[in-house]
Design an enzyme around this catalytic site. Sequence first.
Site, PDB file in Angstrom:
ATOM      1  N   HIS A  22      -0.001   0.751  -9.762  1.00 46.92           N
ATOM      2  CA  HIS A  22      -0.838  -0.102  -8.903  1.00 46.92           C
ATOM      3  C   HIS A  22      -1.386  -1.267  -9.728  1.00 46.92           C
ATOM      4  O   HIS A  22      -2.592  -1.559  -9.719  1.00 46.92           O
ATOM      5  CB  HIS A  22      -1.982   0.695  -8.278  1.00 46.92           C
TER       6      HIS A  22
ATOM      7  N   ARG B  32       0.848  -1.191   0.000  1.00 46.26           N
ATOM      8  CA  ARG B  32       0.000   0.000   0.000  1.00 46.26           C
ATOM      9  C   ARG B  32       0.881   1.237   0.000  1.00 46.26           C
ATOM     10  O   ARG B  32       1.939   1.273   0.631  1.00 46.26           O
ATOM     11  CB  ARG B  32      -0.911   0.019   1.228  1.00 46.26           C
TER      12      ARG B  32
END
Length: 318
Positions: A281, A233
């Site tokens: 991502h 993250r």
Amino acid sequence: MTEKGTVLLSITGFPADDWMAALTAAAPDRRIVSEPDGPEDASIRYAVVWKPEPDVLSRLPNLQAIFSVGAGVDHVFAAGEPPAVPIVRAVSWDLTMRMSEYVVWRVLDHHRSGAAYRQRQANRIWEEELNQPAASDVTVGIMGLGELGTDAAGKLANLGFRVTGWSRSAKTVDNVTCHHGEDGLKTFLSDLDILVVLLPLTKATRHIVDGDLFAKMKERGPLGAPILINAGRGGLQDEAAILTALDAGRLGAASLDVFETEPLPANSPLWSHPKVTVTPHAAAISVPAELVPPMVRQMDAHEAGEPLSDTVDPTRRY
């Protein structure tokens, strides 16, 4: 026959059409909605979410479970305190394999001097090969030994790397030297050549990848300065500290798939830094056709009185 509960699909940040189609195909006997029928829709029993609209879940009086479309669940808590119902993480062979592919790709690219060879190709330079240590001389540390980290660690060990792992609580993984807790973190960091971060994002892990962490890593190894790979993250990393460590030679390179702000702003220096590889991502995308059927099976089993699996610990939030 008891009517099956309605499913709310609440996704923001990307189109939800494929998820709606997958839910409709996998659960033809359920009503699937993209928004509640009024602020307190009593028909909704389950929610399938990614960054749900703020507080939408807390207003559903008969909600029984929340299903995340991603492996992480921090986005559920970011939308407001969720109701006290089970939160189910996305777990599938497909998702796990995609993450392991990414981790192995980035580890091998750094290990085999991919950036240097690409630069030589761009400049049409033919020289003798660069120094190439054996995999057995390189230590890769996986920070986070959940489903994804454990699988990636095993695949790297099979390639011959020395693999270590760190987690909050004690874990045992075949062919991996495991450390845990605050006492184990310093030992874990002290011998790393490549650090792979796959932790969940919680209050305890926010900005854990910072200057203090880099200072605990050894200065030089067979690959030079240590290398950072973060596919967990963005909130785990202090990006200013990463840039400082790269410029100071404390880090040799970084592969980053996640960022504090996404999409990564066009003016971020990470885009153009010569020691940074940016991916958007994309390490392990969630495929609706792979993830929705197990969710629906869990809903059916739950209504038959069976417990839900892959649920989040509400105190740890992962």
